[in-house]
Design a protein around this motif. Sequence first.
Motif, short mmCIF file in Angstrom:
data_model
loop_
_atom_site.label_atom_id
_atom_site.label_comp_id
_atom_site.label_asym_id
_atom_site.label_seq_id
_atom_site.Cartn_x
_atom_site.Cartn_y
_atom_site.Cartn_z
N SER A 93 0.83 -1.21 0.00
CA SER A 93 0.00 0.00 0.00
C SER A 93 0.86 1.26 0.00
N LYS A 128 0.90 4.04 -3.07
CA LYS A 128 0.60 5.44 -2.77
C LYS A 128 1.77 6.34 -3.15
N ARG A 148 1.70 9.21 -6.17
CA ARG A 148 2.02 10.60 -5.83
C ARG A 148 3.21 11.10 -6.63
#
Length: 223
Positions: free
Chosen positions: A185, A189, A193
């Motif tokens: 995860s 992420k 980003r």
Amino acid sequence: MEYHRITSIEDPYFPKMHQLMQNVFPPEEVLEFDLWKEPLEDPGIRVFVAIHEGNVVGATEYRYYEDFNVAMTDFTIIGQAGLGIGPYLAKQRSQDLNKLAEANGKNMYGMFAEIYDPYRVEEYEFGGIKPMDPYVRREVLSHLGYKRLDFPYVHPSWNNDGEAVSGLDLCYLPSDDHVSELETSLIVKFLRRYYSVLPNKPKEWNEMVQNLEGVDTVKLLPL
């Protein structure tokens, strides 16, 4: 040697840094001169150069994500051998990042980096500068404690042309030496980003991220 932060393309040292990047990196890895304006003005992106006798002899770009409590080393350039530029940049960067984490009330969780795999990609000479040789750089990162994330990695070309760039590994430097895997995860992420600035994602990159979302953790392997 001076550790100098560049926050504008108007900085007199920026053209020297950009030329150094062009001398060292493949064309698809170097953002055009004018496109640096916004990144340099972004307070979250930290671009520093090593100045020796008025010349830019090294550079590094990195960022710290407060919400993830991780950093990313975008690049490190050693412009010439025999000056101790690599250790100098690594030490200054580490001190700066630790201060940012402390200001965030935390001890930094770790740091990502991309590294060429010279065993798969041999055509990159990096300007003929021996400290930038991909075999040397890979061994240096290994000595610093970086480990390879165990999945096939590609990233979007910085030309924003939708092409996938391969021949690299995504690596991670855990703050805890005993960490042997990383939660997927966080990786997903971070990647979303980090590459949000490039709207034209290649199909291979999207598939890679989707595959990551299907597992919980990724192993950290030796470089």
